[in-house]
Design an enzyme around this catalytic site. Structure first.
Site, PDB file in Angstrom:
ATOM      1  CB  CYS A 140      -0.982  -0.029   1.168  1.00  0.00           C
ATOM      2  SG  CYS A 140      -0.227  -0.004   2.808  1.00  0.00           S
ATOM      3  CG  ASN A 145       4.261  -1.606   5.288  1.00  0.00           C
ATOM      4  OD1 ASN A 145       5.348  -1.928   5.767  1.00  0.00           O
ATOM      5  ND2 ASN A 145       3.313  -2.495   5.132  1.00  0.00           N
ATOM      6  CB  CYS A 165      -3.843   1.720   6.999  1.00  0.00           C
ATOM      7  SG  CYS A 165      -3.639   3.232   7.974  1.00  0.00           S
ATOM      8  NE  ARG A 166      -4.600   1.434   1.736  1.00  0.00           N
ATOM      9  CZ  ARG A 166      -4.407   2.121   0.636  1.00  0.00           C
ATOM     10  NH1 ARG A 166      -5.310   2.063  -0.320  1.00  0.00           N
ATOM     11  NH2 ARG A 166      -3.343   2.883   0.479  1.00  0.00           N
ATOM     12  CB  SER A 167       0.154  -3.517   2.748  1.00  0.00           C
ATOM     13  OG  SER A 167       1.033  -2.617   3.356  1.00  0.00           O
ATOM     14  CG  ASP A 204      -5.432   4.907   2.837  1.00  0.00           C
ATOM     15  OD1 ASP A 204      -5.435   4.432   3.993  1.00  0.00           O
ATOM     16  OD2 ASP A 204      -4.418   5.355   2.279  1.00  0.00           O
TER      17      ASP A 204
HETATM   18  P1  4NP Z   1      -1.862   2.881   4.012  1.00  0.00           P
HETATM   19  O1  4NP Z   1      -2.506   4.265   4.501  1.00  0.00           O
HETATM   20  O2  4NP Z   1      -1.263   3.157   2.652  1.00  0.00           O
HETATM   21  O3  4NP Z   1      -3.024   1.935   3.928  1.00  0.00           O
HETATM   22  O4  4NP Z   1      -0.831   2.470   5.044  1.00  0.00           O
HETATM   23  C1  4NP Z   1      -1.777   5.453   4.622  1.00  0.00           C
HETATM   24  C2  4NP Z   1      -0.891   5.625   5.647  1.00  0.00           C
HETATM   25  C3  4NP Z   1      -0.195   6.819   5.777  1.00  0.00           C
HETATM   26  C4  4NP Z   1      -0.414   7.833   4.866  1.00  0.00           C
HETATM   27  C5  4NP Z   1      -1.304   7.659   3.821  1.00  0.00           C
HETATM   28  C6  4NP Z   1      -1.990   6.475   3.703  1.00  0.00           C
HETATM   29  N1  4NP Z   1       0.283   9.068   5.002  1.00  0.00           N
HETATM   30  O5  4NP Z   1       0.060   9.966   4.172  1.00  0.00           O
HETATM   31  O6  4NP Z   1       1.091   9.217   5.930  1.00  0.00           O
END
Ligand code: 4NP
Length: 141
Positions: free
Chosen positions: A10, A13, A15-17, A116
């Protein structure tokens, strides 16, 4: 054929992955499973507290999981690479990873991108999508 090894990718790294990594490992403890982000903002961090909360609720371990950025050698090390949305799949393609698959292509719901929860706050919805998709992937491995 070599035993399948799976990388979930994702953006951050956190939340989703990492949620997909933990859920898939709970379903298939013998497979090699990891996750990474296309961005390195959260390198070394634990999964997001929303991801930890939903995994705790379902009794799924995320022990030892820390955020890291995707590396070029991941493209050789893993037989299957699943992008959690089209944007991250594009980034992987641009890095030369021609085997990046869209995770939700394995879900019957017709969605393309895992929403997300970093922005939506809906970790429950994402947990169910991820669990159903991991089960479908395992049926076809
Ligand atoms: P992820 O979500 O890609 O599912 O881990 C996010 C985590 C952090 C951020 C964006 C999306 N960020 O902008 O810090």
């Amino acid at each position: 054929m070599a035993k399948p090894s799976i990388l979930f990718v994702c953006l951050g790294n956190i939340c989703r992955s990492p949620m997909a990594e933990a859920v898939m490992r709970s379903l298939a403890p013998d497979l090699i499973i990891d996750s990474a982000g296309t961005a390195g903002y959260h390198e070394g961090s634990l999964p997001h507290h929303g991801t930890r909360k939903i995994l705790d609720l379902h009794g799924i371990s995320y022990e030892g999981q820390r955020a890291r950025k995707v590396r070029m050698d991941d493209f050789e090390r893993f037989t299957r690479i699943f992008a959690m949305d089209r944007e991250n799949q594009s980034v992987l393609f641009n890095m030369g990873c021609n085997k990046a698959e869209l995770f939700l292509a394995n879900h019957p719901g017709g969605m393309l991108d895992v929403p997300d929860p970093y922005y939506t706050g809906n970790f429950e919805e994402v947990y169910h999508l991820i669990r159903e998709t991991c089960e479908e992937i395992l049926k076809k491995l």
